[in-house]
Design a protein around this motif. Sequence first.
Motif, PDB file in Angstrom:
ATOM      1  N   GLY A  77       0.812  -1.209   0.000  1.00 39.68           N
ATOM      2  CA  GLY A  77       0.000   0.000   0.000  1.00 39.68           C
ATOM      3  C   GLY A  77       0.846   1.259   0.000  1.00 39.68           C
ATOM      4  O   GLY A  77       2.079   1.187  -0.082  1.00 39.68           O
ATOM      5  N   SER A  78       0.176   2.411   0.124  1.00 44.67           N
ATOM      6  CA  SER A  78       0.917   3.673   0.040  1.00 44.67           C
ATOM      7  C   SER A  78       1.844   3.889   1.243  1.00 44.67           C
ATOM      8  O   SER A  78       2.762   4.690   1.176  1.00 44.67           O
ATOM      9  CB  SER A  78      -0.070   4.838  -0.076  1.00 44.67           C
ATOM     10  N   ASN A  79       1.597   3.153   2.318  1.00 46.74           N
ATOM     11  CA  ASN A  79       2.458   3.293   3.494  1.00 46.74           C
ATOM     12  C   ASN A  79       3.532   2.215   3.572  1.00 46.74           C
ATOM     13  O   ASN A  79       4.242   2.127   4.549  1.00 46.74           O
ATOM     14  CB  ASN A  79       1.614   3.228   4.770  1.00 46.74           C
ATOM     15  N   SER A  80       3.589   1.372   2.558  1.00 42.68           N
ATOM     16  CA  SER A  80       4.532   0.245   2.614  1.00 42.68           C
ATOM     17  C   SER A  80       5.789   0.537   1.821  1.00 42.68           C
ATOM     18  O   SER A  80       5.783   1.309   0.871  1.00 42.68           O
ATOM     19  CB  SER A  80       3.890  -1.004   2.013  1.00 42.68           C
ATOM     20  N   ASN A  81       6.813  -0.156   2.228  1.00 47.57           N
ATOM     21  CA  ASN A  81       8.055  -0.075   1.478  1.00 47.57           C
ATOM     22  C   ASN A  81       8.782  -1.401   1.670  1.00 47.57           C
ATOM     23  O   ASN A  81       9.351  -1.650   2.729  1.00 47.57           O
ATOM     24  CB  ASN A  81       8.895   1.102   1.996  1.00 47.57           C
ATOM     25  N   SER A  82       8.726  -2.225   0.657  1.00 47.55           N
ATOM     26  CA  SER A  82       9.309  -3.562   0.817  1.00 47.55           C
ATOM     27  C   SER A  82      10.778  -3.612   0.423  1.00 47.55           C
ATOM     28  O   SER A  82      11.500  -4.517   0.818  1.00 47.55           O
ATOM     29  CB  SER A  82       8.523  -4.561  -0.030  1.00 47.55           C
ATOM     30  N   GLY A  83      11.197  -2.685  -0.386  1.00 42.09           N
ATOM     31  CA  GLY A  83      12.566  -2.753  -0.896  1.00 42.09           C
ATOM     32  C   GLY A  83      12.676  -3.700  -2.086  1.00 42.09           C
ATOM     33  O   GLY A  83      13.763  -3.898  -2.629  1.00 42.09           O
TER      34      GLY A  83
END
Lengths: 239, 492
Positions: free
Chosen positions: B268-274
Amino acid sequence: MKSYFVSPVAYILLFSCSLINGASFVFWLNYLSINNIKEFTLLQACMNAFFFWFLLLVQVPVLTMRSFAEEYKLGTIEMILTAPVREWELVLSKFLGSVCFFAVLWMPMALYLAVLRIVYGHPLGMSVGMIVLPFLMLLLIGMFFISIGLFVSSLTKNQIIAAILSFALIFLIFSLSFLIYLGIGGQTREMISYLSFLDQMDTFSRGIFDSRPVVLLGSATFFFLFLTEKILEWRRLRE
Amino acid sequence: MKGVTVSHPLRFQLRINNILTILLMFAIVWIVNYLGYKYYYRKDFSKGGMYTLSSKTINVLKSLPEPVKIIVCLTNSKLQSDIDNLLKEYKYYGGNKIIIEHIDPALNLERAEALAKRLKFDLQENVIIFEYKNFHKFVNDNQLVEYDNSVAMFGQSPSIKAFKGEQQFTAAILSVVEGKPSKVYFLTGHGERNIDNYNQPGGYGIIATQIRKENMEPLTLNLLESGAVPEDAAVVVVAGPKNPLSPSEIQAITHYLDSKGKLIVLEGSNSNSGLEPLLSKYGIIFQNDKVVAIGRLVGGLGGEMLIDKAAGTHFADHPAVKPMIGYTLQLPDCRSIALSTDSSNPNVKKVTALVKTPEGFWGEVNWKEEERPKYDPGVDIPGPLILAAVYDGGEVPGKEGIHVFGTRIAAVGSSSFLANQNIKPDGVDFFINLLNWMLQKEMALGIAPKSVQEFGLSIPASQRQTVAMICLVTIPFAFLVLGVGMYFSRRR
């Protein structure tokens, strides 16, 4: 067979049945056409409807009530049994006569479909199996009911009692079909489903042939005809 | 015959003989029916062979090692008769290896509740449960049909286009008979959604239960502990990580994908998986935005409000989302996805945009800064936006020359649509379809859906009137006239 067609009662029965059958057919024809319903066939609708079963349950007792009861009442049974005729031949001839008349009673239904299909050229969307199988099931159920009617008629010399008793017996057997709606499960449900005319008619009218109802209704018809023959033998021995 | 004089003892003997014959005949009829019930013949003469099973299904049924129990728990399904008749065909070919049990909650609440408690499902659902040893697979009645939504624009409810009963039932039987459920690993360690969390709004407990119903096993995976994706992993799901994965974890996932792995990334817009650089190599680009739209307030207030829940209304002609056509997939807290246009990347051709928004949505880039976001041309991303995309590596040669499905990746711009607080049937269907596509469950069978039989009557009113005349007047009164004629001729 001939006795059926010389009796005014037979024509009253033909008139009433064709009227009820016709009303049911016209109702479904209009209902399916106007509401543009495509999920089931016209024949499926007619042969799973209330009026269809009502007619089937009522007409057979009326059809068979006279078979033996009247012979007993008029005393003609002795005459018949002294003739060179065996009991089973008598039973079989009465049975075949009733079945033929039963077929005539339901002939208009096929005629109505033929009018739509042949005269007006409407394809009706049914495969041959979907037309033939429900009529086959109707004939099998009719034969079974007639055998019950003949059996009951052989028990009494009162036509009214014969009609009431055979209706009660036919209705009782038919009512087994509804036990499925009581939430019974497991083997009992399978057994009830095996005996359910509603289920069998539904399956056949979808165009699926299943040998089980054929065996069941064929053997049950044979059994009741056999019982009828035994009743005649019994009466002969009594006298 | 009548004239024969029979002495009393002989008459008694004859009667006993009669009774014994009747009993014997009853026994014979009973045996005939028993055999007739056990060994029977069925043939489908319906239009288009609606209930005819494919040879594939017949082979599956004939080779069942042990009985499969099929529990039909339908409350108000329109498909009841179709399901019953199809299951009778399964019983016909499967014989004793198929046990069918009907449980109607309306008639047998106690049994239904006990079953629902044991298998954890809602009694409001219309489900067919396939049970084999301890393995279960649930098939919902709405999974059995494909709808034709082309009539929706005329205000009609969608009609059923195809019946997929055989496809679904055979897949379900194979799924439970295979024994071990497919393992679906959910990555942990970066603030991802927790599959063991049933009570917190952000947990994934409910979707984990739904996955179990598909005879799949949801498990957690910490790559820092295991060092690599387990060999038994059917699918790896990365669901809404708050912090990026470490280089060693990304390396492990890269290796997994290289060896025909299946990966679902919900970000989602708050995620950052790399994982973004890795995904971009496969032609999928997560954009740094939030999907929003301006909607008018209903009820004559005349105002406008910000819609921050993306609506997926356009679905691709793809097995993973085909059943969703005509529905709206709501994805809260969603970011958009772009497909790579790099023509030098051979993977680009293998990517499909699965779900798109209508044009009214845009990708708000400065959603953290702007208090009342509005579409800024040249800055924000214009709609329609892609909300989900898949990469399909296609078939590749496997062991012994057998072709297997290659790498498959699904990227969805939201993880919160599956969270306990937001989960909806459409979202569940979408995710389960995605998982099934990843595992090639139903699709691998190659059983075509059956076109629904239609028996529409188009008979003009004039013809109906003529038929009515024949049915209600001509034939009945012909019988009446014949009867009257017969009466008078007999009197003469």
